[in-house]
Design a protein around this motif. Structure first.
Motif, PDB file in Angstrom:
ATOM      1  N   ALA A 104       0.828  -1.206   0.000  1.00  0.00           N
ATOM      2  CA  ALA A 104       0.000   0.000   0.000  1.00  0.00           C
ATOM      3  C   ALA A 104       0.865   1.262   0.000  1.00  0.00           C
ATOM      4  N   ALA A 105       1.940   1.250   0.796  1.00  0.00           N
ATOM      5  CA  ALA A 105       2.832   2.411   0.844  1.00  0.00           C
ATOM      6  C   ALA A 105       3.526   2.622  -0.493  1.00  0.00           C
ATOM      7  N   LEU A 106       3.977   1.549  -1.108  1.00  0.00           N
ATOM      8  CA  LEU A 106       4.650   1.662  -2.405  1.00  0.00           C
ATOM      9  C   LEU A 106       3.691   2.148  -3.484  1.00  0.00           C
ATOM     10  N   ARG A 107       2.456   1.646  -3.477  1.00  0.00           N
ATOM     11  CA  ARG A 107       1.478   2.119  -4.463  1.00  0.00           C
ATOM     12  C   ARG A 107       1.281   3.624  -4.332  1.00  0.00           C
ATOM     13  N   ALA A 108       1.204   4.101  -3.103  1.00  0.00           N
ATOM     14  CA  ALA A 108       1.014   5.535  -2.885  1.00  0.00           C
ATOM     15  C   ALA A 108       2.199   6.341  -3.396  1.00  0.00           C
ATOM     16  N   LEU A 109       3.409   5.899  -3.070  1.00  0.00           N
ATOM     17  CA  LEU A 109       4.612   6.631  -3.482  1.00  0.00           C
ATOM     18  C   LEU A 109       4.775   6.637  -4.997  1.00  0.00           C
ATOM     19  N   HIS A 110       4.504   5.510  -5.627  1.00  0.00           N
ATOM     20  CA  HIS A 110       4.672   5.432  -7.079  1.00  0.00           C
ATOM     21  C   HIS A 110       3.535   6.124  -7.826  1.00  0.00           C
ATOM     22  N   SER A 111       2.351   6.157  -7.222  1.00  0.00           N
ATOM     23  CA  SER A 111       1.230   6.835  -7.875  1.00  0.00           C
ATOM     24  C   SER A 111       1.427   8.342  -7.917  1.00  0.00           C
ATOM     25  N   ASP A 112       2.049   8.895  -6.886  1.00  0.00           N
ATOM     26  CA  ASP A 112       2.227  10.350  -6.824  1.00  0.00           C
ATOM     27  C   ASP A 112       3.536  10.684  -6.117  1.00  0.00           C
ATOM     28  N   PRO A 113       4.675  10.481  -6.786  1.00  0.00           N
ATOM     29  CA  PRO A 113       5.962  10.734  -6.125  1.00  0.00           C
ATOM     30  C   PRO A 113       6.190  12.197  -5.777  1.00  0.00           C
ATOM     31  N   ALA A 169       4.041  14.214  -4.391  1.00  0.00           N
ATOM     32  CA  ALA A 169       3.256  14.651  -3.235  1.00  0.00           C
ATOM     33  C   ALA A 169       4.171  14.924  -2.041  1.00  0.00           C
ATOM     34  N   PRO A 170       3.746  15.804  -1.138  1.00  0.00           N
ATOM     35  CA  PRO A 170       4.571  16.129   0.035  1.00  0.00           C
ATOM     36  C   PRO A 170       4.471  15.036   1.101  1.00  0.00           C
ATOM     37  N   TRP A 171       5.045  13.896   0.800  1.00  0.00           N
ATOM     38  CA  TRP A 171       4.919  12.756   1.692  1.00  0.00           C
ATOM     39  C   TRP A 171       5.705  12.958   2.985  1.00  0.00           C
ATOM     40  N   LEU A 227       2.119   8.804   5.036  1.00  0.00           N
ATOM     41  CA  LEU A 227       2.227   7.520   4.365  1.00  0.00           C
ATOM     42  C   LEU A 227       1.671   6.401   5.246  1.00  0.00           C
ATOM     43  N   ALA A 228       1.900   6.487   6.554  1.00  0.00           N
ATOM     44  CA  ALA A 228       1.349   5.486   7.473  1.00  0.00           C
ATOM     45  C   ALA A 228      -0.172   5.521   7.443  1.00  0.00           C
ATOM     46  N   ALA A 229      -0.749   6.725   7.382  1.00  0.00           N
ATOM     47  CA  ALA A 229      -2.205   6.841   7.291  1.00  0.00           C
ATOM     48  C   ALA A 229      -2.709   6.230   5.990  1.00  0.00           C
ATOM     49  N   GLU A 230      -1.973   6.432   4.909  1.00  0.00           N
ATOM     50  CA  GLU A 230      -2.350   5.856   3.613  1.00  0.00           C
ATOM     51  C   GLU A 230      -2.332   4.326   3.672  1.00  0.00           C
ATOM     52  N   ALA A 231      -1.376   3.764   4.413  1.00  0.00           N
ATOM     53  CA  ALA A 231      -1.263   2.311   4.528  1.00  0.00           C
ATOM     54  C   ALA A 231      -2.159   1.743   5.623  1.00  0.00           C
ATOM     55  N   GLY A 232      -2.761   2.610   6.421  1.00  0.00           N
ATOM     56  CA  GLY A 232      -3.685   2.159   7.446  1.00  0.00           C
ATOM     57  C   GLY A 232      -3.029   1.569   8.674  1.00  0.00           C
ATOM     58  N   VAL A 233      -1.817   2.016   9.001  1.00  0.00           N
ATOM     59  CA  VAL A 233      -1.112   1.504  10.177  1.00  0.00           C
ATOM     60  C   VAL A 233      -0.459   2.679  10.900  1.00  0.00           C
ATOM     61  N   SER A 234       0.119   2.386  12.056  1.00  0.00           N
ATOM     62  CA  SER A 234       0.841   3.417  12.787  1.00  0.00           C
ATOM     63  C   SER A 234       2.182   3.693  12.123  1.00  0.00           C
ATOM     64  N   ARG A 235       2.756   4.848  12.451  1.00  0.00           N
ATOM     65  CA  ARG A 235       4.053   5.197  11.895  1.00  0.00           C
ATOM     66  C   ARG A 235       5.132   4.180  12.273  1.00  0.00           C
ATOM     67  N   PRO A 236       5.244   3.741  13.541  1.00  0.00           N
ATOM     68  CA  PRO A 236       6.262   2.733  13.868  1.00  0.00           C
ATOM     69  C   PRO A 236       6.067   1.416  13.109  1.00  0.00           C
ATOM     70  N   ALA A 256      11.618  18.646 -12.195  1.00  0.00           N
ATOM     71  CA  ALA A 256      11.691  18.864 -10.742  1.00  0.00           C
ATOM     72  C   ALA A 256      10.289  18.857 -10.132  1.00  0.00           C
ATOM     73  N   ARG A 257       9.348  19.547 -10.768  1.00  0.00           N
ATOM     74  CA  ARG A 257       7.979  19.568 -10.249  1.00  0.00           C
ATOM     75  C   ARG A 257       7.350  18.171 -10.293  1.00  0.00           C
ATOM     76  N   ARG A 258       7.627  17.403 -11.343  1.00  0.00           N
ATOM     77  CA  ARG A 258       7.004  16.083 -11.495  1.00  0.00           C
ATOM     78  C   ARG A 258       7.514  15.075 -10.465  1.00  0.00           C
ATOM     79  N   VAL A 259       8.723  15.297  -9.961  1.00  0.00           N
ATOM     80  CA  VAL A 259       9.282  14.327  -9.011  1.00  0.00           C
ATOM     81  C   VAL A 259       9.345  14.853  -7.580  1.00  0.00           C
ATOM     82  N   GLY A 260       8.781  16.044  -7.348  1.00  0.00           N
ATOM     83  CA  GLY A 260       8.643  16.495  -5.965  1.00  0.00           C
ATOM     84  C   GLY A 260       9.727  17.407  -5.445  1.00  0.00           C
ATOM     85  N   TYR A 261      10.470  18.063  -6.348  1.00  0.00           N
ATOM     86  CA  TYR A 261      11.485  19.030  -5.905  1.00  0.00           C
ATOM     87  C   TYR A 261      11.013  20.436  -6.244  1.00  0.00           C
TER      88      TYR A 261
END
Length: 316
Positions: A208-217, A219-221, A226-235, A276-281
């Motif tokens: 789930a985390a990888l899908r989120a990162l690859h779908s929108d690299p 984004a201000p992750w 990202l933990a909320a996106e994956a449905g778990v705690s940060r740790p 730069a904009r497309r990859v989050g810089y």
């Protein structure tokens, strides 16, 4: 994009090539090591694959084999001994009586002969995703009833396009070859023979985390988001993601953003500001600084180098 699609897209360059060929009688042909990936699909008959430094592999009708690291190998009518291997000739130099291109609408392979699709892909290994790096030297996908139906369909379509000239073949064949590569990798993963990345993509949290990162690299992750996106705690995310992927989530994101930037520099005419904009810089300077730190060269020099590479390859 998903992880597998991005992993393939990051390394695929240029146009793939393929031929439908047949060989008969006693023959033993060498395919030299290649800076890319090779493949063979047996349409009729049987033959043997003898990879450099590996065990012989028996191939039968319907079998597909991918050599994702361009390993040198021999294809022969039998499991040749060392003396026979030493006499193997380049495949394209086999005598006409042994090897021939199948004519459009030609007959099927005669008794005792083998008919194959043989081809290769150009790959840029300098920015390879770890999923591609962990593929074994030889991926053998035997033909079994009910297995890899998508791969079988792609093989049938590709064989049909190569057997006769049809309207639109010049566009259909490269697209089918790309599809064939994807289906061979997917089939290998489905076989359960995959390494770490089969486990990664099978884990609901990491996937789930990888899908989120690859779908929108871009984004201000953050780890919390990202933990909320994956449905778990940060740790929990940090522990499971790091254990499976081999680096923390934000470190993976940084690496993927820069790898994606390299792909865009190679494959598009987009300006550095656009990339730069497309990859989050936020600025071209920020991207250039991070790119140079990661890859040891500036984005401009990298783009110039990949543009010059095909030209150099064509020189005698």
């Amino acid at each position: 994009m998903d992880v597998v699609s991005d992993a393939v897209a990051a390394v695929r360059i240029g146009q793939p090539s393929s031929n439908r060929v047949r060989a008969s009688g006693r023959w033993c042909a060498r395919f030299a090591p290649y800076d890319g990936a090779g493949f063979h699909v047996v349409l009729e008959g049987t033959c043997w694959l003898l990879p450099d430094g590996g065990d012989p592999v028996s191939l039968a009708a319907g079998d597909a084999v991918l050599l994702p690291h361009g390993t040198g190998h021999v294809i022969a009518d039998s499991p040749a001994d060392a003396a026979a291997l030493a006499r193997a000739v380049p495949f394209e130099l086999l005598p006409d009586g042994v090897r021939s291109e199948r004519a459009a609408g030609g007959s099927t392979a005669a008794s005792g002969s083998v008919e194959m699709l043989c081809g290769k892909y150009r790959l840029d290994r300098s920015r390879a995703h770890p999923l591609m790096l962990e593929l074994p030297k030889v991926v053998h996908l035997p033909n079994r009833v009910g297995s890899h139906l998508e791969l079988r369909s792609a093989i049938a379509l590709l064989g049909g396009e190569l057997s006769e000239q049809r309207p639109g073949s010049c566009m259909a064949v490269p697209s089918l070859l790309d599809l064939l590569l994807l289906y061979m990798i997917r089939s290998w993963m489905a076989e359960g023979a995959g390494g770490a990345w089969s486990a990664v993509l099978g884990d609901p949290v990491a996937a789930a985390a990888l899908r989120a990162l690859h779908s929108d690299p871009a984004a201000p992750w953050t780890n919390d988001r990202l933990a909320a996106e994956a449905g778990v705690s940060r740790p929990t995310l940090a522990r499971r993601f790091t254990a499976l992927v081999g680096r923390p989530p934000m470190a993976y994101l940084t690496w993927w953003r820069l790898t994606y930037a390299a792909t865009l520099l190679r494959d598009t005419p987009d300006s550095l500001a656009t990339i730069a904009r497309r990859v989050g810089y936020g600025t071209p300077y920020a991207l250039s600084h991070a790119f140079s730190r990661e890859f040891g060269t500036t984005p401009g020099r990298y783009r110039a180098g990949v543009a010059a590479a095909p030209e150099a390859a064509r020189r005698p």
